[in-house]
Design an enzyme around this catalytic site. Sequence first.
Site, PDB file in Angstrom:
ATOM      1  N   GLU A 127      22.877 -38.332  21.069  1.00 48.11           N
ATOM      2  CA  GLU A 127      22.193 -38.075  19.793  1.00 48.11           C
ATOM      3  C   GLU A 127      21.417 -39.326  19.394  1.00 48.11           C
ATOM      4  O   GLU A 127      21.740 -40.421  19.859  1.00 48.11           O
ATOM      5  CB  GLU A 127      23.226 -37.749  18.712  1.00 48.11           C
ATOM      6  CG  GLU A 127      24.069 -38.949  18.363  1.00 48.11           C
ATOM      7  CD  GLU A 127      25.368 -38.590  17.655  1.00 48.11           C
ATOM      8  OE1 GLU A 127      25.331 -38.401  16.445  1.00 48.11           O
ATOM      9  OE2 GLU A 127      26.415 -38.513  18.339  1.00 48.11           O
ATOM     10  N   LYS A 129      20.231 -42.661  17.576  1.00 51.03           N
ATOM     11  CA  LYS A 129      20.872 -43.706  16.771  1.00 51.03           C
ATOM     12  C   LYS A 129      19.942 -43.963  15.586  1.00 51.03           C
ATOM     13  O   LYS A 129      18.843 -44.474  15.744  1.00 51.03           O
ATOM     14  CB  LYS A 129      21.056 -44.980  17.589  1.00 51.03           C
ATOM     15  CG  LYS A 129      21.770 -46.073  16.825  1.00 51.03           C
ATOM     16  CD  LYS A 129      22.218 -47.174  17.761  1.00 51.03           C
ATOM     17  CE  LYS A 129      23.149 -48.151  17.084  1.00 51.03           C
ATOM     18  NZ  LYS A 129      22.506 -48.971  16.054  1.00 51.03           N
ATOM     19  N   ASP A 131      18.336 -45.544  12.391  1.00 46.39           N
ATOM     20  CA  ASP A 131      18.219 -46.924  11.928  1.00 46.39           C
ATOM     21  C   ASP A 131      18.364 -46.975  10.408  1.00 46.39           C
ATOM     22  O   ASP A 131      17.390 -47.063   9.672  1.00 46.39           O
ATOM     23  CB  ASP A 131      16.852 -47.468  12.376  1.00 46.39           C
ATOM     24  CG  ASP A 131      16.853 -48.977  12.436  1.00 46.39           C
ATOM     25  OD1 ASP A 131      17.916 -49.581  12.221  1.00 46.39           O
ATOM     26  OD2 ASP A 131      15.779 -49.544  12.694  1.00 46.39           O
ATOM     27  N   TYR A 238      27.734 -37.975  11.330  1.00 48.10           N
ATOM     28  CA  TYR A 238      27.939 -37.997  12.784  1.00 48.10           C
ATOM     29  C   TYR A 238      29.324 -38.493  13.207  1.00 48.10           C
ATOM     30  O   TYR A 238      29.622 -38.556  14.385  1.00 48.10           O
ATOM     31  CB  TYR A 238      26.872 -38.856  13.476  1.00 48.10           C
ATOM     32  CG  TYR A 238      26.743 -40.270  12.933  1.00 48.10           C
ATOM     33  CD1 TYR A 238      27.780 -41.181  13.067  1.00 48.10           C
ATOM     34  CD2 TYR A 238      25.585 -40.680  12.281  1.00 48.10           C
ATOM     35  CE1 TYR A 238      27.676 -42.457  12.559  1.00 48.10           C
ATOM     36  CE2 TYR A 238      25.466 -41.971  11.774  1.00 48.10           C
ATOM     37  CZ  TYR A 238      26.519 -42.852  11.919  1.00 48.10           C
ATOM     38  OH  TYR A 238      26.421 -44.113  11.415  1.00 48.10           O
ATOM     39  N   LYS A 326      19.900 -48.564  23.782  1.00 40.84           N
ATOM     40  CA  LYS A 326      18.819 -49.023  22.892  1.00 40.84           C
ATOM     41  C   LYS A 326      17.437 -48.799  23.509  1.00 40.84           C
ATOM     42  O   LYS A 326      17.274 -48.864  24.725  1.00 40.84           O
ATOM     43  CB  LYS A 326      18.988 -50.523  22.589  1.00 40.84           C
ATOM     44  CG  LYS A 326      20.287 -50.882  21.892  1.00 40.84           C
ATOM     45  CD  LYS A 326      20.420 -50.300  20.502  1.00 40.84           C
ATOM     46  CE  LYS A 326      20.002 -51.247  19.403  1.00 40.84           C
ATOM     47  NZ  LYS A 326      20.711 -52.473  19.250  1.00 40.84           N
ATOM     48  N   CYS A 431      17.467 -87.930  17.524  1.00 43.33           N
ATOM     49  CA  CYS A 431      17.739 -86.882  16.548  1.00 43.33           C
ATOM     50  C   CYS A 431      16.767 -87.013  15.369  1.00 43.33           C
ATOM     51  O   CYS A 431      16.658 -88.094  14.783  1.00 43.33           O
ATOM     52  CB  CYS A 431      19.178 -87.020  16.068  1.00 43.33           C
ATOM     53  SG  CYS A 431      19.545 -85.945  14.676  1.00 43.33           S
ATOM     54  N   CYS A 434      18.918 -88.251  12.182  1.00 41.79           N
ATOM     55  CA  CYS A 434      19.585 -89.550  12.035  1.00 41.79           C
ATOM     56  C   CYS A 434      19.053 -90.616  12.981  1.00 41.79           C
ATOM     57  O   CYS A 434      19.467 -91.767  12.898  1.00 41.79           O
ATOM     58  CB  CYS A 434      21.092 -89.401  12.231  1.00 41.79           C
ATOM     59  SG  CYS A 434      21.567 -89.068  13.929  1.00 41.79           S
ATOM     60  N   CYS A 455      22.442 -84.389  19.589  1.00 40.64           N
ATOM     61  CA  CYS A 455      22.442 -85.649  18.862  1.00 40.64           C
ATOM     62  C   CYS A 455      23.786 -86.323  19.101  1.00 40.64           C
ATOM     63  O   CYS A 455      24.834 -85.692  19.027  1.00 40.64           O
ATOM     64  CB  CYS A 455      22.250 -85.350  17.374  1.00 40.64           C
ATOM     65  SG  CYS A 455      22.758 -86.676  16.305  1.00 40.64           S
ATOM     66  N   CYS A 461      25.344 -88.580  11.514  1.00 43.20           N
ATOM     67  CA  CYS A 461      24.171 -87.708  11.420  1.00 43.20           C
ATOM     68  C   CYS A 461      24.258 -86.821  10.177  1.00 43.20           C
ATOM     69  O   CYS A 461      25.163 -85.992  10.064  1.00 43.20           O
ATOM     70  CB  CYS A 461      24.069 -86.837  12.663  1.00 43.20           C
ATOM     71  SG  CYS A 461      22.661 -85.717  12.563  1.00 43.20           S
TER      72      CYS A 461
HETATM   73  S1  IVH Z   1      28.801 -43.492  15.883  1.00 47.86           S
HETATM   74  C1  IVH Z   1      32.826 -46.245  16.002  1.00 47.86           C
HETATM   75  N1  IVH Z   1      26.465 -42.369  15.812  1.00 47.86           N
HETATM   76  O1  IVH Z   1      25.138 -47.627  14.531  1.00 47.86           O
HETATM   77  C2  IVH Z   1      31.384 -46.246  15.714  1.00 47.86           C
HETATM   78  N2  IVH Z   1      26.657 -44.553  14.897  1.00 47.86           N
HETATM   79  O2  IVH Z   1      25.904 -49.990  16.032  1.00 47.86           O
HETATM   80  C3  IVH Z   1      30.900 -44.885  15.373  1.00 47.86           C
HETATM   81  N3  IVH Z   1      24.595 -45.405  13.931  1.00 47.86           N
HETATM   82  O3  IVH Z   1      27.685 -48.656  12.400  1.00 47.86           O
HETATM   83  C4  IVH Z   1      29.457 -44.902  15.129  1.00 47.86           C
HETATM   84  N4  IVH Z   1      23.354 -43.648  14.348  1.00 47.86           N
HETATM   85  O4  IVH Z   1      25.773 -47.333  11.382  1.00 47.86           O
HETATM   86  C5  IVH Z   1      27.161 -43.469  15.519  1.00 47.86           C
HETATM   87  N5  IVH Z   1      24.465 -41.220  15.785  1.00 47.86           N
HETATM   88  C6  IVH Z   1      25.168 -42.297  15.479  1.00 47.86           C
HETATM   89  C7  IVH Z   1      24.586 -43.398  14.836  1.00 47.86           C
HETATM   90  C8  IVH Z   1      25.370 -44.513  14.555  1.00 47.86           C
HETATM   91  C9  IVH Z   1      23.370 -44.848  13.807  1.00 47.86           C
HETATM   92  C10 IVH Z   1      24.928 -46.751  13.456  1.00 47.86           C
HETATM   93  C11 IVH Z   1      26.173 -46.829  12.624  1.00 47.86           C
HETATM   94  C12 IVH Z   1      27.047 -47.826  13.304  1.00 47.86           C
HETATM   95  C13 IVH Z   1      26.067 -48.584  14.138  1.00 47.86           C
HETATM   96  C14 IVH Z   1      26.750 -49.188  15.320  1.00 47.86           C
END
Ligand code: IVH
Length: 713
Positions: A127, A129, A131, A238, A326, A431, A434, A455, A461
């Site tokens: 799924e 991630k 932001d 999620y 990522k 440095c 110092c 240093c 320092c």
């Molecule tokens: S699962 C045990 N699912 O990413 C951790 N996290 O880098 C369970 N995040 O703190 C997290 N989309 O804020 C999960 N589809 C997704 C996500 C997600 C964004 C964020 C979340 C988490 C951070 C971790």
Amino acid sequence: MSGETIAVEELSKDQAEQELARLAAEISEHNQHYHTDDAPVISDADYDALKKRNIAIEERFPDLKRADSPTDRVGGEVLDKFEKVTHRVAMLSLDNAFSDEDVQDFADRVRRFLKLSADAPLAFTAEPKIDGLSLALRYENGRLVTAATRGDGAVGENVTANARTIRDIPHKLNGDVPDVIEVRGEVYMTKADFADLNRRQEAEGKQTYVNPRNTAAGSLRQLDTSITASRPLKFFAYAWGDTSGLPADTQLGVVDCFREWGFPVNPLMKRFETVEEMIEHYHVIEAERSGLAYDIDGVVYKVDDLALQLRLGFVSRSPRWAIAHKFPAETATTVLKDIEIQVGRTGALSPVARLEPVTVGGVVVSNATLHNEDYIAGIGSDGEPIREGRDLRIGDTVTIYRAGDVIPKVMDVDLSLRPDDSEPFVFPETCPACGSPATREINEKTGRVDSVRRCTGALICPAQAVEKLIHFVSRNAFDIDGFGAKQVEVFYRDGLVKNPAEIFTLKARDEASALQKLKNREGWGEQSVANLFEAIDARRNVDLHRFIYALGIRHVGEGNAKILARVYHSARAFVTAMEAVGEEQGEAWNDLVNIDGIGPTVAHALAEFFAEPHNAAIVEELLTHVQPNDAEQVATDTAFSGKTIVFTGSLERMSRDEAKAMAERLGAKTAGSVSKKTDLVVAGPGAGSKLRKAAELGIEVIDEDEWFTRIGE
Ligand code: IVH
């Protein structure tokens, strides 16, 4: 990056141990620069590279993993203005994957841990991630009772009133729901709403915001709820935390229920049986990324079967059953206007690029890291050329690289745009703070020079002194309310506080002084001075591990400080033992290096610190003003608490990692070798020398079945 970069697969065990110690210290320094000082000195990508190398070494030598491993840390800070909420189930972070290979490794790791063959069925969800920022929503009998931010993972902020203003978040759940369920997900702002908001800000002559994520975070953490209500925040569910019972036994099943209960869930979440399909879905999402209404920075894969998730558990700060794949970083081109040298707590000279401000992935960047002298000169940490040997000069047009939320770095230079009169950058050999010589140490193990210049003016320092003080008062050390980096700098400059002990004599000196009183200083008044003294007094009894960590000894991060506190129990015992360590022999030295998690590098650093009379004197003086709380004895509520267990031979019902994780959950420590400190050996078929050693020392040995009987499974 400092030090030599020997390929992980070529490291000897000793080198790996040294390298893990070095990485722990270096990463912790960068965490400090980034989170506490707000002044990162290396790029995100380099920071990630350090963390990745650390993980790779830990994977190759699992028994060398340090208690203060950077792998186990989650960033973030709890603001004081909201009520705090302790998460019943910690809100953790995700491990990152940057390549298809990393994803394959993740899946292999999961299989290995679970002892699943390569062809046994194993499903994952994939799924986007999101932001944004994570939020935990607690429902009791279907009604929203608390909303909490992640904070530092253990304690977050109570933002319930604000969360109630978000339309995506139901106040009451539909249908049949567990008595208690904490639904977790991401609060975010769409790109269009963000652009609208900025247009409005601009029209009103107000400051514009940097990106949707920061704006969402800022909007949720408003003390004035009406401001949050006026911001178009959204939510995707999620994950979950504390619950009286789950409505399904798969990740996808639970998320489906979330939808039925009234939560928005991401439509791009799907379930796959193979790594190839997962990666294919990653590329589908990547292709859709720019067209999505909201920002995403990768794809999260999770083991679908919740029973397997439970078995996989956590590696302290992130689940073994999930990973974030990522998206690649973004780049931009700008001009390198200047190179500034900063001096860190341990004397490292770090070059920072001052740039013509440029937008990279929606964020304005005006500083970036240049790592070290060699990096500027076009030499990698292995001594080989980087950028085909191109050096970086003031006036150059350079490429900046930024990935996610990390520190940007200068990546390359366009030589065709180099001004005719440019000159190679001359890295200072003294440095800048110092004037002491700044030298590059020879790495004893490899015989090569370190890429970091340091240093040598340790005690004279001012830059190191200030950085040490800043460390001393930082959040995980003495954490003195209202006394942060800025105040420390001013107080140091004005000669009010030159070492940690002087913080605690400030009040007495102020009262006795006929000269300028603190309350008459600019920016201070009667009340703020009273508050400061109160905050300082409140810290005269910190926990022992904070005290040890605050001393700022090289290689002694929070994790090691906790280990030392647990072992030595009281400040007096700790200091006496450290002062006795001295040389690389004798009882005190042996006791120290025999501590699980403390290797020779840390031991040397401790010995060196306490051998310096000035340090020892400051510590003694400090102890006349503060009384650190004795560390608690290890919990004794399971039959295994505080016990040291060694697993050996081939285990059949669990992998070695799973066995260790199980033991640690029960409060035990695990060790890789049998010694007289071992309490129990769990041996499978094929166990050899460790079994013999156990017999020699008369240590109890049991088999795997007996282990399961004893732990009650
Ligand atoms: S699962 C045990 N699912 O990413 C951790 N996290 O880098 C369970 N995040 O703190 C997290 N989309 O804020 C999960 N589809 C997704 C996500 C997600 C964004 C964020 C979340 C988490 C951070 C971790």
